[in-house]
Structure formats: C-alpha cells, structure tokens
Motif scaffolding. Sequence first.
Motif, mmCIF file in Angstrom:
data_model
loop_
_atom_site.group_PDB
_atom_site.id
_atom_site.type_symbol
_atom_site.label_atom_id
_atom_site.label_comp_id
_atom_site.label_asym_id
_atom_site.label_seq_id
_atom_site.Cartn_x
_atom_site.Cartn_y
_atom_site.Cartn_z
ATOM 1 N N ARG A 90 -10.238 6.747 -7.230
ATOM 2 C CA ARG A 90 -9.270 6.797 -6.263
ATOM 3 C C ARG A 90 -9.879 7.645 -5.045
ATOM 4 O O ARG A 90 -10.820 8.133 -5.298
ATOM 5 C CB ARG A 90 -7.959 7.888 -6.565
ATOM 6 C CG ARG A 90 -7.209 8.116 -5.684
ATOM 7 C CD ARG A 90 -6.060 9.045 -6.324
ATOM 8 N NE ARG A 90 -5.276 9.433 -5.523
ATOM 9 C CZ ARG A 90 -5.434 10.596 -4.765
ATOM 10 N NH1 ARG A 90 -6.500 11.408 -5.111
ATOM 11 N NH2 ARG A 90 -4.522 11.212 -4.020
ATOM 12 N N CYS A 91 -9.778 6.577 -3.957
ATOM 13 C CA CYS A 91 -10.230 6.976 -2.730
ATOM 14 C C CYS A 91 -9.793 8.350 -2.063
ATOM 15 O O CYS A 91 -8.583 8.268 -2.106
ATOM 16 C CB CYS A 91 -10.161 5.800 -1.599
ATOM 17 S SG CYS A 91 -10.878 6.034 -0.087
ATOM 18 N N VAL A 92 -10.604 9.237 -1.770
ATOM 19 C CA VAL A 92 -9.857 10.490 -1.190
ATOM 20 C C VAL A 92 -9.227 10.368 0.138
ATOM 21 O O VAL A 92 -8.705 11.076 0.510
ATOM 22 C CB VAL A 92 -11.126 11.388 -1.212
ATOM 23 C CG1 VAL A 92 -11.417 11.685 -2.626
ATOM 24 C CG2 VAL A 92 -12.188 11.117 -0.625
ATOM 25 N N CYS A 129 -7.835 7.272 1.465
ATOM 26 C CA CYS A 129 -6.930 6.093 1.695
ATOM 27 C C CYS A 129 -6.264 5.864 0.362
ATOM 28 O O CYS A 129 -5.177 4.876 0.404
ATOM 29 C CB CYS A 129 -7.302 4.718 2.247
ATOM 30 S SG CYS A 129 -8.341 3.994 1.070
ATOM 31 N N ASP A 130 -6.294 6.662 -0.592
ATOM 32 C CA ASP A 130 -5.617 6.510 -2.158
ATOM 33 C C ASP A 130 -5.602 5.224 -2.614
ATOM 34 O O ASP A 130 -4.716 5.008 -3.474
ATOM 35 C CB ASP A 130 -4.239 6.765 -1.891
ATOM 36 C CG ASP A 130 -4.075 8.642 -1.600
ATOM 37 O OD1 ASP A 130 -5.212 9.020 -1.833
ATOM 38 O OD2 ASP A 130 -3.048 9.170 -1.390
ATOM 39 N N GLU A 131 -6.896 4.353 -2.287
ATOM 40 C CA GLU A 131 -6.720 2.990 -3.124
ATOM 41 C C GLU A 131 -7.603 3.475 -4.459
ATOM 42 O O GLU A 131 -8.251 4.173 -4.785
ATOM 43 C CB GLU A 131 -7.832 2.272 -2.302
ATOM 44 C CG GLU A 131 -8.138 0.996 -2.985
ATOM 45 C CD GLU A 131 -7.484 -0.192 -2.652
ATOM 46 O OE1 GLU A 131 -6.567 0.042 -1.844
ATOM 47 O OE2 GLU A 131 -8.067 -1.439 -2.781
ATOM 48 N N LEU A 132 -7.053 2.554 -5.357
ATOM 49 C CA LEU A 132 -7.238 2.587 -6.843
ATOM 50 C C LEU A 132 -8.049 1.442 -7.047
ATOM 51 O O LEU A 132 -7.689 0.328 -6.640
ATOM 52 C CB LEU A 132 -6.084 2.961 -7.880
ATOM 53 C CG LEU A 132 -5.375 3.975 -7.720
ATOM 54 C CD1 LEU A 132 -4.293 3.804 -8.566
ATOM 55 C CD2 LEU A 132 -6.048 5.298 -8.056
ATOM 56 N N ARG A 141 0.864 -1.286 0.083
ATOM 57 C CA ARG A 141 -0.101 -0.067 0.003
ATOM 58 C C ARG A 141 0.658 1.404 0.037
ATOM 59 O O ARG A 141 0.620 2.379 -0.649
ATOM 60 C CB ARG A 141 -0.835 -0.084 1.195
ATOM 61 C CG ARG A 141 -2.063 -1.057 1.179
ATOM 62 C CD ARG A 141 -2.803 -0.879 2.345
ATOM 63 N NE ARG A 141 -3.736 -2.012 2.538
ATOM 64 C CZ ARG A 141 -5.003 -2.000 2.197
ATOM 65 N NH1 ARG A 141 -5.411 -0.989 1.504
ATOM 66 N NH2 ARG A 141 -5.672 -3.054 2.223
ATOM 67 N N ARG A 199 -2.666 15.061 -12.144
ATOM 68 C CA ARG A 199 -2.975 15.638 -10.896
ATOM 69 C C ARG A 199 -3.357 17.052 -11.193
ATOM 70 O O ARG A 199 -3.388 17.490 -12.247
ATOM 71 C CB ARG A 199 -1.673 15.751 -10.160
ATOM 72 C CG ARG A 199 -1.259 14.714 -9.328
ATOM 73 C CD ARG A 199 -0.150 15.085 -8.592
ATOM 74 N NE ARG A 199 0.691 13.917 -7.874
ATOM 75 C CZ ARG A 199 2.069 14.035 -7.453
ATOM 76 N NH1 ARG A 199 2.348 15.317 -7.694
ATOM 77 N NH2 ARG A 199 2.591 13.235 -6.940
ATOM 78 N N SER A 247 -1.760 1.077 -9.392
ATOM 79 C CA SER A 247 -0.982 1.885 -8.713
ATOM 80 C C SER A 247 -0.571 3.037 -9.578
ATOM 81 O O SER A 247 -0.662 2.905 -10.732
ATOM 82 C CB SER A 247 0.175 1.122 -8.043
ATOM 83 O OG SER A 247 1.219 1.315 -9.106
#
Lengths: 142, 130
Positions: free
Chosen positions: B88-90, B92-95, A68, A89, A107
């Motif tokens: 993208r989770c705001v 926990c940054d999971e994609l 992670r 971004r 990722s």
Amino acid sequence: MPRRTQPGNRKNRHRPQRYKDVLHGNGGHRANDFRCVGCRLDVSLVAPGTAHRNHCPNCLVSLHVDDRVPGDRASECHGRMEALSLTVRPDGEWMIIHHCLSCGELSANRIAGDDNALVLMRLALRPLQDGSVASSALLTAL
Amino acid sequence: MSSDNLAHQNTANNVNNVLSTDTFSCVWCGLTVSAQAPDGSRRNHCPSCLHSKHVIDHVEGGPSECGSRMSPIAIAVLRTGDWMIVHRCVRCDELTSNPVSTDDNQLILMRMAVRPLAQPPFPLEAFGTL
C-alpha cells in the motif's frame, strides 16, 4: 399459490387494484438496497458499525463501481470483486482486500458488524492453510 | 533516481539476463539489494523489510508519478498456493500485489500472515464448537 377462480364471488372479480403508498421501485423505501452478485442475497444498506456498506455480509463479494476515491462511482468496470485477503489497521481494525475479477484492481474495505464471521476466519487462516509455505517459514525464522 | 527507478521497472528484456549486476537501495531500510531475485525474475521489493516503491500505476497503467514508499500490509494466497504481498502506497493509498521471492524475510511474512488473528473483532471461542 393464489387461487385463480373464486367460486361464489363472481361480482368482485374485476375489483380495481388498491392504491399502494409503499413504493418498491426507484426512490422507494428500498432505493439504496442492493442484491449481491455472488450469492443473490438482498442486502440492506443499513449496516452496524459502518456508514457505507460496500460488500455482501454473507459472502463478502463486492462490485467494482468506485475508482480511486471511495464513493465516487467513477469506475466503468462493474466487475465482481472477491475477497482476497485480510489486513489489520494500526488501530486493530480488520480490512478486507478485494480483488476485481474483471480488471485486477485491488481495494481495501472495512469490515461491518454483521459480516459472516466464518468466512472472515477462513480468509484470515488462508495463508496458514497450506502447510508447506508456513512451516518452512517458521523453521527458517526460528 | 536513475538506478532506483530502473531497478523497479519490470523490463522484459532484463528478466533473463544472468550477468546483470543491477542494484537498488531500499527506500525504507537503505539496504543495497540486487535487482534480480534468486529465481531470475525482477525484484520489486526489498527482501529484508519488504518495502517497495510506487513506480507503476496499476489503475491507468504505465509509470506512476507518485514514486513514494509502499509498505507491506497483507499476505494474499493464490489458488495455486503461492503467496503474494499486498503493498500500500503511503502517499496515495494505491494497492498492488507482488509475488514473494524465496529470500524474503520470513519473519515479517509470518508476522503479516498471523496479524489478523492477534486482534480478532469477535470472540474465537465460538469456532471451537463448529
């Protein structure tokens, strides 16, 4: 092609190998370099524009080593990750979204300054390549 | 909690239930949408603003404890030509990636697809000679 026989130089035949102070193995001057799993390019870890290179600048293929947190090297997958798409971004910087071919994990990575611009452009234009989806989207939106 | 989480969970026995009247309200725009997409599959993002909710943990599998909002960031194209939305989770940054459905907001989809071309990191004039 090295010469196997050295005619006329028989007395120097068993000369001991010279000591080399440059170590090419582990801990040497190329300790952090890696070889790309996609195109077998030898990649130096020093990249312009980024401190952590994590994909090949030629074919943009990466390796699934992080879990992670970026840099934790905690993943046991070690599958090949191929570039799936591009995102931007809010500050305008491009990110490559990698997709693990082994476990399906996604990722996002920043692009580096020496990444292959042609491959990046092909990735950016891929949604518009297939005319059916894009044109139908434009016709209904306008 | 109840209807919201249930709507996002991809339960296999509800996929072909035509008479299902499940709805969920979007966590971003508040629109109340039916949980069933036009093609009969389960919906996992709002068709109006394309935002989703983080209820499935894709790293370890199973339900996620995060439950936060997921914003759409990119369009990915499969080999078959189908489009996928990358969320993208705001928190926990999971994609995650999900297939688009036919009634998704086409304006937002196209805007995400051409977004990289608006701010290229290198001059595009060089490609004209190729």
